[in-house]
Design a protein around this motif. Structure first.
Motif, PDB file in Angstrom:
ATOM      1  N   ILE A   1       0.855  -1.182  -0.129  1.00 20.48           N
ATOM      2  CA  ILE A   1       0.086   0.063   0.085  1.00 20.48           C
ATOM      3  C   ILE A   1       0.808   0.986  -0.001  1.00 20.48           C
ATOM      4  CG2 ILE A   1      -1.846   1.159   1.056  1.00 20.48           C
ATOM      5  CD1 ILE A   1      -2.673  -1.380   2.354  1.00 20.48           C
ATOM      6  N   SER A   2       2.078   1.261   0.740  1.00 16.00           N
ATOM      7  CA  SER A   2       2.829   2.272   0.733  1.00 16.00           C
ATOM      8  C   SER A   2       3.236   2.606  -0.670  1.00 16.00           C
ATOM      9  CB  SER A   2       4.176   2.279   1.746  1.00 16.00           C
ATOM     10  OG  SER A   2       4.878   1.011   1.221  1.00 16.00           O
TER      11      SER A   2
ATOM     12  N   MET B   1       1.671   1.956  -3.414  1.00 18.25           N
ATOM     13  CA  MET B   1       0.609   2.272  -3.950  1.00 18.25           C
ATOM     14  C   MET B   1       0.206   3.797  -3.670  1.00 18.25           C
ATOM     15  SD  MET B   1      -0.883   0.052  -5.837  1.00 18.25           S
ATOM     16  CE  MET B   1      -2.491   0.210  -6.163  1.00 18.25           C
ATOM     17  N   VAL B   2       0.638   4.466  -2.393  1.00 19.20           N
ATOM     18  CA  VAL B   2       0.414   5.858  -2.011  1.00 19.20           C
ATOM     19  C   VAL B   2       1.286   6.520  -3.154  1.00 19.20           C
ATOM     20  CG1 VAL B   2       0.528   7.575  -0.685  1.00 19.20           C
ATOM     21  CG2 VAL B   2      -0.243   5.395   0.257  1.00 19.20           C
TER      22      VAL B   2
ATOM     23  N   ASP C   1      -1.438   4.140   5.997  1.00 16.25           N
ATOM     24  CA  ASP C   1      -1.010   3.872   4.835  1.00 16.25           C
ATOM     25  C   ASP C   1      -2.234   3.765   3.820  1.00 16.25           C
ATOM     26  OD1 ASP C   1       2.056   1.869   4.665  1.00 16.25           O
ATOM     27  OD2 ASP C   1       1.788   4.213   4.104  1.00 16.25           O
ATOM     28  N   SER C   2      -3.118   3.146   4.246  1.00 12.45           N
ATOM     29  CA  SER C   2      -4.639   3.277   3.655  1.00 12.45           C
ATOM     30  C   SER C   2      -5.106   4.322   3.437  1.00 12.45           C
ATOM     31  CB  SER C   2      -5.410   2.118   3.898  1.00 12.45           C
ATOM     32  OG  SER C   2      -4.808   0.950   4.422  1.00 12.45           O
TER      33      SER C   2
ATOM     34  N   PHE D   1      -3.671   6.611   1.141  1.00 14.51           N
ATOM     35  CA  PHE D   1      -3.779   5.809  -0.347  1.00 14.51           C
ATOM     36  C   PHE D   1      -5.296   6.381  -0.721  1.00 14.51           C
ATOM     37  CE2 PHE D   1      -3.949   3.170  -3.858  1.00 14.51           C
ATOM     38  CZ  PHE D   1      -5.151   2.426  -3.773  1.00 14.51           C
ATOM     39  N   TRP D   2      -6.393   6.326   0.139  1.00 17.04           N
ATOM     40  CA  TRP D   2      -7.485   6.583  -0.355  1.00 17.04           C
ATOM     41  C   TRP D   2      -7.813   8.199  -0.549  1.00 17.04           C
ATOM     42  CZ3 TRP D   2      -9.321   3.284   4.223  1.00 17.04           C
ATOM     43  CH2 TRP D   2      -9.304   1.951   3.910  1.00 17.04           C
TER      44      TRP D   2
ATOM     45  N   TYR E   1       3.069  12.714   3.690  1.00 18.99           N
ATOM     46  CA  TYR E   1       3.151  11.464   3.728  1.00 18.99           C
ATOM     47  C   TYR E   1       4.616  10.973   4.211  1.00 18.99           C
ATOM     48  CZ  TYR E   1       3.431   6.373   2.322  1.00 18.99           C
ATOM     49  OH  TYR E   1       3.357   5.243   2.492  1.00 18.99           O
TER      50      TYR E   1
END
Lengths: 352, 426, 464
Positions: free
Chosen positions: C112-113, C115-116, C278-279, C282-283, C350
């Motif tokens: 996920i990191s 993906m960010v 992280d999520s 991401f969102w 972030y």
């Protein structure tokens, strides 16, 4: 109405605004001169030593800047990869000197001379071939494409060359032993001029003279000048444009190779990213002198060499080595925005 | 037509079933009790004890570039320490992973990598403590991230960070800004720069130097130690004739060397690390000033990175020299030295000691990060590699000895051990 | 190569009795279904044999088939189905990403990191797309905008200016805080606007230059700004600490909704303290990217967007049609700068820091590579290029290197050659497919037929 407009006397009136730029530029130059003079007065011997450093740096930059100028003059392409060809040249010559010739600090002068000349020849050949190959593979297919396409490709090639260097020599510095004698050629009243600086000039000047001879007196040189002036007309005159362009790249690469050798000898260490920064500085020098203009490239290089040395070394109100790169790039931006034709102002590579 | 479509469907179904079978016959991943840290930052889990490891202690060091020889040795020293303790902390078995906070491109520590690594440690519930970092700048990035971790802050014990701001009042906002939750989670086993600088200044005074030129590499560590040296030198009556930064990316320092010559300095203090082009800097200084003396802090503690030009230069490293360590320390020098076939470099001892401190803290309540972190403050270490000392409430050690070495070839010869008085510090 | 694939395809079809005539007689849906089916089967077999199998691979294949095969455009509102489905899949990613199969060579799906970071670079690439893709200006100093955004976040969401005390909606402040702390939600547009202003200031003198000179000048700016960032801890000897020098500004606050929202609406109070930060990042990044896509699409179809395309194709004609050249180019620059600034500020939040190391020239080329590889001027192309290259940079190359070491006897540290690989991608793309992988039709035509891209003002001769 129309006749009035047509017959009204045309008087060009220069607005106040158009005086602003030249006045500002003059003020800036005057301030610069004053700063230099004050520093000179405060320590003439020290100033002269710094000036000698600038001269030597300028000579190294000149070799690289000429390559940029040659290629730009003939293709109007800023060859981003040129700085990295120079870096490869430095690595190749460093390798040759250390591994193949086995030069160390204790080598005799005669052996040293042979080693340098031998490395010079090999490096110039190798870099010339590398440059010509790059042109053939990456730039020639894009001759008809929009101007930005080969520029982007050049950036890509630059990165590829850097990673070739990483693959060959890893990311550390490749050090060249201090083989150039450090003694003084002359020393008078605090001013000292070392042998190694003289040797740099001794290597650079013949190369420059050879280049001038090539461009001015030989048929190939004439072909280069003609192609730079007008490619289609040159083709109509029976000049093989492709071959001429390849030849130009060959020469530019050879110059970069020579620059690499001199750099390796004088500065003593090379890394995969040395070419990037030095390439940009050399490009600034070429633009400063007038891109496409050979003597301009040399003049610009000397100027930038002095700028760098003075910024680094002078002590009275000097910005310091922290800001050197910013100053050089500011010069680049200012020249491109306000006087893109540079100091000597011509576009085609007329010989010196 | 229908026949062909149904034939297709048949073939397709066979393909899917074949895929299913192939998939299931593929190697299944064995479920281990620990989540290993990913290979993009860390090496594999090292564990040589019985059974399987239940928790991980990771080390965060720059493993690429000129510093590599030193940091790899430090990592091996940490493994040696774990071996001595039987891969256990209290009742829990501990595995070790060596993580890299450097990148190939930078040739040294990289801020984004430090941040990434810290997040990996924070989110991995198997990690109980981190031993590292090597560079103070990297620690300043990692500590706040570890401080905010769930379920509890992750303890960091550093063998080599010397910048005072991580634990003491230094720059504005320090040290609170590194501990956003309000509780501390960082300790170190090495004396800080506000001790090292004055020790260097004491040595300069002992050498009867009256004019010194101070350089720094404009990074956290180098600038800090140069500043403390300058302040202490002034108190001791040494004239600092110049204080300038050097650009690590410059090709030549000849102009700077000329400036040093013009200043009339007898010695140059290089506050910084060798991998910021220190070798070339020293070469250029020496070529213009052949008789000048060089003095450096522990950023130049690797003679291989310094080169021959630094022969005869004085280099300070926090702590006792390895050869004069007693008890367990002497055992370390002998045993670890034998396993690597050379005298350990000074930092290897620190690495081992930091790992021992971490193990001692983890042993108090393995699995409870918050408790582990609290335990380290006020921790008494007896019979450690560095002898006996205590970690204070702020995370600093109370062992403040600094040793001055002289470089000779590939070795550092200890010359004198100093402990600056509190009036010089701070 | 393409011909070989299609020849193999026809041979295969022939084997099951589908001659070209029969093939043409099938409905488009059936044809699409068969093609999708075959490609998915090949992919599944590859995963099963060379990757790590999980049942999710079948689920993934089913979803892809459901999205590709039916003719969604036919039903009312059908054209929203695929984008919405992709959006739903993306949003749900944190919940299923551990169950995904592992691909051959590339290994596991990104964390996920990663993906960010992919989302943030997508934003930047879309921003650069305004400048390079729509308006056709080569900008090699884009990283300067990203740096400005990051340092804006550093100045106004950390305790950099420790003598001041200002809290405007910030969350997660610890005891004894100092400095300016403005809510990240406000800070993002602020950073964007400030960066856009800087972009206009930089653009005013330089946008008169023609293509290659503009590239060099932007590169020059891109080099000066990191130096300022590095030396900014003691600006001109005044002792004023603007950028904290090499150490960078750290830590930087995170976004959040405050304690009231946490208690009553179950929104996270402070992202940095949350368990699944992280999520959350991401969102939020997905929302930012959606906004960027929206602006991109609307601007492209607007008058301004058409003016950009006109300038790109032929400046002289565009000017003759009454388009104000300088103003239009400056708008492109400012828009690109805005999104770069927002992305930079978000990234700094972030990473909880703004460091001078982040701003070197390679990043500008990296983002340029994304735009060029993906497809200059095409939003989906740019998104794909950005996600793919950002993934390679963060995880992909390391995974490829690990695969390489496991399967051959040589260890090649692939991430070390990262920029060489990107350079190679640039060269190959420019030589063989300059319009990118998912091109905009217009751009493809321009690049293959050629344009009259001589600028109206040739400033070289201006003085002569």
């Amino acid at each position: 109405m129309a006749t009035n407009v047509a017959t009204a006397p045309l008087r060009a009136r220069r607005s106040v605004g158009s005086y602003v730029m030249p006045v500002l530029a003059s003020l800036l130059l005057v301030a610069l001169f004053l700063w230099l003079i004050v520093n000179f007065v405060k320590g003439p011997a020290y100033f002269t030593n710094i000036a000698f450093i600038g001269l030597t740096n300028g000579a190294v930059y000149a070799l690289v800047a000429l390559g940029y100028t040659l290629v730009y003059g003939i293709l109007e392409l800023i060859n981003f990869a040129h700085g990295d060809v120079f870096m490869l040249g430095a690595l190749i010559s460093a390798s040759m000197m250390i591994t193949n010739f086995g030069v160390t600090t204790g080598s005799s002068t005669g052996f040293l001379v042979i080693a340098i000349i031998g490395s010079l020849i090999v490096t110039m050949l190798a870099c010339g071939l590398i440059n010509a190959t790059i042109e053939f593979v990456a730039y020639r297919p894009l001759r008809g494409a929009p101007r930005l396409a080969p520029l982007i490709t050049a950036i890509g090639v630059s990165f590829i060359l850097e990673d070739v260097a990483i693959g060959w020599k890893q990311t550390g510095y490749t050090a060249v032993p201090n083989v150039l004698p450090r003694g003084n050629v002359f020393s008078a009243g605090g001013v000292s001029y070392t042998w190694e600086k003289l040797i740099v000039v001794l290597i650079t000047v013949p190369v420059l003279i050879a280049l001038v001879y090539l461009v001015q007196r030989t048929r190939q040189g004439k072909a280069m000048r003609a192609t730079a002036q007008d490619r289609d007309a040159a083709a109509m005159m029976g000049i093989n444009v492709n071959r001429t362009i390849s030849f130009t790249f060959l020469i530019a690469g050879a110059l970069a190779g020579a620059g690499g050798l001199v750099y390796a000898l004088y500065f003593g260490q090379v890394r995969y990213d040395t070419g990037y920064q030095l390439g940009l500085i050399a490009f600034t020098a070429a633009v400063l002198g007038g891109i496409g203009n050979l003597p301009g490239a040399v003049l610009g290089s000397l100027c930038i060499g002095f700028v760098q040395a003075f910024t680094d070394g002078l002590r009275w109100h000097s910005p310091g080595s922290d800001w050197t790169l910013s100053i050089v790039f500011s010069i680049l931006i200012l020249i491109l925005v306000f006087r893109p034709e540079g100091l000597l102002g011509e576009r085609t590579p007329e010989g010196g | 037509m229908k026949k062909k479509v149904s034939l297709l469907a048949f073939v397709g179904a066979i393909a899917v079933v074949a895929a299913l079978f192939a998939g299931y016959s593929g190697t299944a991943k064995s479920a281990s009790t620990v989540n290993a840290l990913p290979s993009s930052s860390c090496g594999p889990i090292v564990y040589k004890g019985p059974g399987k490891p239940t928790f991980i202690i990771a080390s965060d060091l720059p493993l690429q570039g000129a510093i590599r020889k030193q940091t790899v040795q430090i990592s091996r020293a940490m493994i040696w320490a774990l071996q001595q303790k039987g891969w256990k902390a209290g009742s829990a078995t501990i595995g070790y992973q060596s993580c890299d906070d450097s990148t190939a491109q930078s040739g040294g520590w990289d801020s984004a990598k430090c941040a990434t690594n810290a997040r990996l440690y924070a989110t991995n519930t198997s990690v109980m403590a981190v031993v590292g970092t090597f560079n103070s700048g990297c620690a300043k990035i990692e500590v706040p991230i570890l401080n905010r971790a769930h379920p509890g802050p992750v303890l960091m014990v550093s063998p080599a960070n010397t910048n005072p701001g991580i634990t003491k009042k230094w720059d504005p906002g320090e040290p609170q800004k590194y501990y956003p939750t309000g509780t501390r989670n960082y300790a170190r086993v090495v004396a800080t720069d506000d001790v090292q600088g004055p020790a260097d200044a004491l040595w300069s005074q002992a050498q009867h130097w009256t004019k010194v030129f101070v350089l720094n590499d404009k990074q956290t560590y180098g600038f800090g130690v140069a500043k403390t040296y300058q302040a202490a030198a002034k108190k001791l009556g040494i004239k600092v004739v110049g204080f300038q930064g050097w650009d690590a990316k410059a090709s030549s320092y000849e102009a700077l060397a000329n400036a040093i010559k013009a200043s009339g300095a007898q010695a140059v203090f290089l506050g910084g690390i060798a991998c910021n082009n220190g070798a070339k800097l020293m070469q250029d200084i020496k070529s213009v000033n052949p008789g000048i003396h060089l003095q450096m802090p522990d950023g130049f503690s690797d003679p291989n990175a310094n080169g021959a030009v630094a022969n005869g230069a004085y280099i300070s490293v926090a702590g006792q020299p390895p050869k004069s360590l007693t008890g367990f320390g002497a055992t370390f020098v002998k045993s670890f030295g034998k396993s690597i076939g050379a005298t350990p470099n000074p930092y290897a001892a620190y690495g081992a000691q930091a790992m021992l401190v971490a193990l001692q803290a983890v042993a108090s309540r393995p699995g409870d990060r918050a408790r582990i972190t609290r335990t380290v403050f006020g921790l008494h270490v007896t019979g450690g590699v560095l002898g006996n000392f205590t970690i204070g409430a702020g995370g600093d050690t109370d062992a403040l000895a600094i040793t001055i070495y002289k470089q000779s070839g590939k070795n550092l010869i200890p010359v004198k051990t100093l402990t600056p008085s509190p009036s010089l510090i701070g | 190569m393409k011909r070989r694939i299609s020849r193999a395809w026809w041979v295969g079809l022939g084997a099951v009795g589908l001659t070209p005539a029969r093939w043409a007689a099938l409905t488009p849906v059936t044809r699409r279904a068969i093609k999708t089916f075959v490609w998915l089967a090949i992919l599944l077999i590859l995963i099963a044999l060379f990757g790590v199998w999980k049942i999710a691979a079948l689920a993934l294949a089913a979803v892809i088939a459901l999205l590709v095969v039916p003719a969604w455009n036919r039903i009312p509102f059908g054209k929203y189905v695929v984008p919405l489905a992709i959006l739903a899949i993306a949003i749900a990613y944190p919940y299923y990403n551990t169950h995904m199969p592992q691909l051959p060579i590339f290994g596991p799906f990104p964390q996920i990191s990663t993906m960010v970071v992919m989302m943030i670079f997508t934003m930047m690439a879309l921003g650069l797309n305004f400048v390079v893709g729509y308006a056709g200006l080569l900008d090699l100093g884009y990283v300067a905008f990203y740096a400005m955004g990051a340092y804006m976040a550093g100045w106004f969401a950390s305790n950099q200016f420790a003598n001041q005390h200002l809290n405007f909606g910030a969350v997660g402040l610890y005891q004894g805080w100092s400095g300016y702390h403005i809510s990240i939600w406000l800070l993002l547009p602020m950073a964007g606007i400030a960066t856009a202003i800087i972009g206009v200031l930089i653009g005013l003198p330089t946008l008169r230059l023609r293509g290659d000179y503009l590239a060099i000048v932007t590169l020059g700016f891109g080099e000066i700004i990191p130096q300022v960032a590095n030396n900014g801890d003691n600006l001109f000897g005044t002792g004023f600490n603007l950028t904290n020098g090499t150490g960078g500004i750290t830590p930087i606050d995170g976004p959040g909704f405050g304690n009231w929202a946490d208690k009553h609406l179950h929104l996270p109070a402070n992202y940095l303290n949350a368990q699944n930060f992280d999520s959350l990042y991401f969102w939020t990044a997905i929302v930012l990217v959606l906004i960027t896509i929206f602006c991109s699409a609307r601007l492209r179809d607007s008058r301004l967007g058409r003016a950009w395309i006109a300038i790109r194709e032929d400046e002289t004609a565009a000017s003759a049609m009454g388009i104000p050249l300088m103003r239009t180019k400056t708008w492109a620059y400012a828009t690109g700068a805005f999104f770069g600034g927002v992305a930079g500020a978000y990234y700094a939040s972030y990473k909880s820091g703004a460091f001078p190391d982040d701003f070197f020239f390679n990043i500008s080329v990296f983002i340029l590579c994304m735009v060029i590889l993906g497809g200059m001027g095409n939003i989906w192309g740019v998104i794909f290029g950005a996600c793919f290259l950002a993934y390679l940079d963060r995880e992909g190359l390391a995974n490829v290197g690990a695969w390489f070491s496991n399967h051959t006897h040589r260890t090649i540290d692939v991430p070390k050659y990262e920029f060489g690989i990107f350079g190679l991608i640039l060269v190959i793309t420019m030589l063989f497919r300059p319009e990118g992988l998912i091109p905009s039709q217009r751009r493809a035509a321009e690049l293959h037929e050629g344009v009259h891209d001589e600028p109206l003002y040739d400033t070289e001769h201006a003085g002569a």
